[in-house]
Scaffold this active site. Structure first.
Site, PDB file in Angstrom:
ATOM      1  N   GLU A  96       3.625   3.987  -8.375  1.00  7.23           N
ATOM      2  CA  GLU A  96       2.373   3.353  -7.923  1.00  7.23           C
ATOM      3  C   GLU A  96       1.469   3.147  -9.119  1.00  7.23           C
ATOM      4  O   GLU A  96       1.267   4.060  -9.926  1.00  7.23           O
ATOM      5  CB  GLU A  96       1.626   4.220  -6.911  1.00  7.23           C
TER       6      GLU A  96
ATOM      7  N   GLU B  84       2.623  12.075  -2.915  1.00  7.55           N
ATOM      8  CA  GLU B  84       1.399  12.655  -3.486  1.00  7.55           C
ATOM      9  C   GLU B  84       1.109  14.071  -2.997  1.00  7.55           C
ATOM     10  O   GLU B  84       0.025  14.363  -2.488  1.00  7.55           O
ATOM     11  CB  GLU B  84       0.203  11.737  -3.216  1.00  7.55           C
TER      12      GLU B  84
HETATM   13  C1  BG6 Z   1      -1.974   6.534  -3.334  1.00  4.45           C
HETATM   14  C2  BG6 Z   1      -1.225   6.525  -2.045  1.00  4.45           C
HETATM   15  O1  BG6 Z   1      -2.837   7.592  -3.238  1.00  4.45           O
HETATM   16  O2  BG6 Z   1      -2.882   5.556  -3.652  1.00  4.45           O
HETATM   17  C3  BG6 Z   1      -1.280   5.194  -1.308  1.00  4.45           C
HETATM   18  O3  BG6 Z   1       0.085   6.977  -2.155  1.00  4.45           O
HETATM   19  C4  BG6 Z   1      -2.661   4.596  -1.479  1.00  4.45           C
HETATM   20  O4  BG6 Z   1      -0.930   5.436   0.023  1.00  4.45           O
HETATM   21  C5  BG6 Z   1      -2.889   4.325  -2.949  1.00  4.45           C
HETATM   22  O5  BG6 Z   1      -2.880   3.454  -0.725  1.00  4.45           O
HETATM   23  C6  BG6 Z   1      -4.205   3.632  -3.278  1.00  4.45           C
HETATM   24  O6  BG6 Z   1      -5.271   4.271  -2.665  1.00  4.45           O
HETATM   25  P1  BG6 Z   1      -6.298   3.482  -1.746  1.00  4.45           P
HETATM   26  O7  BG6 Z   1      -7.171   4.511  -1.206  1.00  4.45           O
HETATM   27  O8  BG6 Z   1      -6.991   2.538  -2.645  1.00  4.45           O
HETATM   28  O9  BG6 Z   1      -5.498   2.799  -0.700  1.00  4.45           O
END
Ligand code: BG6
Length: 463
Positions: A359, A178
């Protein structure tokens, strides 16, 4: 016979994690302190000024979900789901505890040998992020983090160690996570980075990534290198030309990093941004050539939401105006499956490189029902709707997409809030926000659902 409306054979269905959000064992077997280890409550918003770990403060990532000790059991669960791919990151400080050692920490490497071998034994392709929001704390204290060019050499040394060790085992690599969202803390160890420091640090990261790609290709022919970006769809709030122009500027601001690393040069529009922000990038002779030659092989991104902007919106990756057409998650993120199809098309139109959704997922509070089960239909619905749109992008729009790794396939510590109660997983982990719990793993309803999705290669998305 393969039907036209199916995901391609070999599509990499899987799950995603990052080291500090789930490994735990933060100071075992010679591991050094990571910049993320000092975040109280795990949230990257609260950075202690003196960078000290305090005895009476709870750090959720220190124990994580203890994957360091439970990896065999957890990988067995991933295998049972039929996962083809597992995205994980390597903790730099397990390999080089302060970043400056001459020799790597053998015990740290052995842990990743075990994990990678276990994955391969179970037919699961590892997808490795070399640095997921983290690097040795010592590099902040000694050099101010990525603002110092010395980090390029230290990163390349670390990457070389990984390539030597895992050549022939790991094909898919991501140099950073990211990059368009990590302003400040994950680059220089403080949130208060001025624009000059931020973009200079980013330039060093661009060069480090390009050099790792160069070396990776030389050492591991056939390896694939990407970098990960947070790519919400960005919409104008109205058809007012100023809103539309603002949406385009916001998009450029977030694709700037991907533009440089994919096309191999700073884009035309960056000149104006730098002028406005009074930024002058200090480059060394040869930098432009390095950027040009060693670009990304594929583009990976996280997709959780879309963002709506109007002419007066302050551009911020997690901000934006409310979108009246979309519902939001309990954490206020707009839910927009069609935005995933939009982004897949947008990225392919722009770069013509294979894509990978590394993701996507829903952070929610999960409760056990009277039968001691978690019926997370809301998560299934969220994922099914997103996969349906990804399918349209792949099968109708003909976008080459290599795979899909659902974020937090096993519950882990939230990055933005440090909570455990913000759960993403197919597997529940018994652990609360204060660190109480047995760490017991329990399959949620979505576990069986994802197993079916993988078994039918995305054909059957029904509840
Ligand atoms: C992404 C990251 O931003 O989103 C992860 O690469 C992160 O590390 C994921 O956990 C979800 O975000 P959050 O804040 O809900 O954990």
């Amino acid at each position: 016979m393969k039907k036209d409306k199916q995901f391609p054979e070999g599509f990499l269905w899987g799950g995603a994690t990052s080291a500090y959000q789930f490994e735990g064992a933060w100071n075992e077997d010679g591991k050094g302190v990571n910049i993320v280890d000092i975040l109280p409550h795990g949230s990257r918003e609260a950075v202690p000024k003196d960078h000290k770990i305090l005895p009476d403060v709870f750090y959720p990532s220190h124990g994580g979900i203890d994957f360091y000790h439970t990896y065999k059991e957890d990988i067995r669960l991933f295998k049972e789901m039929g996962m083809k791919c597992f995205r994980m990151s390597i903790a730099w400080t397990r390999i080089y505890p302060t970043g400056v050692e001459e020799e790597p920490n053998e015990k740290g490497l052995q842990f990743y040998d075990n994990v990678i071998d276990e994955l391969l034994k179970n037919g699961i392709e590892p997808l490795i992020t070399i640095s997921h929001d983290e690097f040795p704390l010592h590099l902040v204290e000694a050099y101010g983090g990525w603002r110092n060019r010395i980090l390029i050499d230290l990163y390349v040394k670390y990457a070389k160690t990984l390539f030597e060790r895992y050549k022939g085992k790991v094909k898919y690599w991501l140099t950073f996570n990211e990059l368009n969202a990590v302003r400040g803390y994950s680059m220089i160890g403080t949130h208060s980075a001025d624009d000059q420091t931020h973009y200079q640090a980013m330039h060093h990261i661009f060069i480090a990534s390009a050099l790792a790609i160069k070396m990776g290709h030389e050492m591991m022919p056939g390896s694939m290198f990407g970098t990960m970006y947070a790519l919400s769809a960005i919409y104008p709030a109205t058809c007012h030309p100023d809103d539309i122009f603002k949406a385009m500027s916001a998009r450029r601001q977030s694709l700037f990093f991907c533009d440089v690393m994919t096309r191999g040069y700073y884009p035309n529009y960056s000149e104006e941004i730098f002028k406005e922000k009074k930024v002058v990038i200090k480059k060394e002779v040869g930098d432009d050539e390095i950027l040009k030659q060693y670009t990304l092989d594929y583009i990976t991104f996280s997709y959780y939401r879309s963002t709506t902007v109007s002419q007066n919106t302050k551009i911020d990756i997690m901000g934006g105006d409310p979108n009246p057409y979309l519902e939001t998650t309990p954490w206020g993120w707009p839910i927009d499956p069609k935005g995933l199809r939009y982004v897949l098309n947008e990225l392919y139109d722009r770069y013509q490189k294979p894509l990978f959704v590394v993701e996507n997922g829903l952070g929610a509070v999960d409760e056990f029902d009277e039968n001691n089960e978690i019926n997370d239909n809301y998560r299934i619905q969220y994922l099914a709707n997103h996969i349906e749109e990804m399918k349209k992008a792949v099968c109708i729009d003909k976008i080459p997409c290599l795979g899909y790794t659902m974020w937090g396939c096993i519950d882990l510590v939230s990055l933005s809030t440090g909570e455990m109660k913000k759960r993403y997983g197919f597997v529940h982990v018994d652990m609360d926000d204060k660190g109480n719990g047995t760490l017991k793993r329990t399959k949620k309803k979505s576990f069986g659902w994802y197993k079916k999705v993988i078994a039918t290669c995305g054909e059957d998305l029904s509840l």
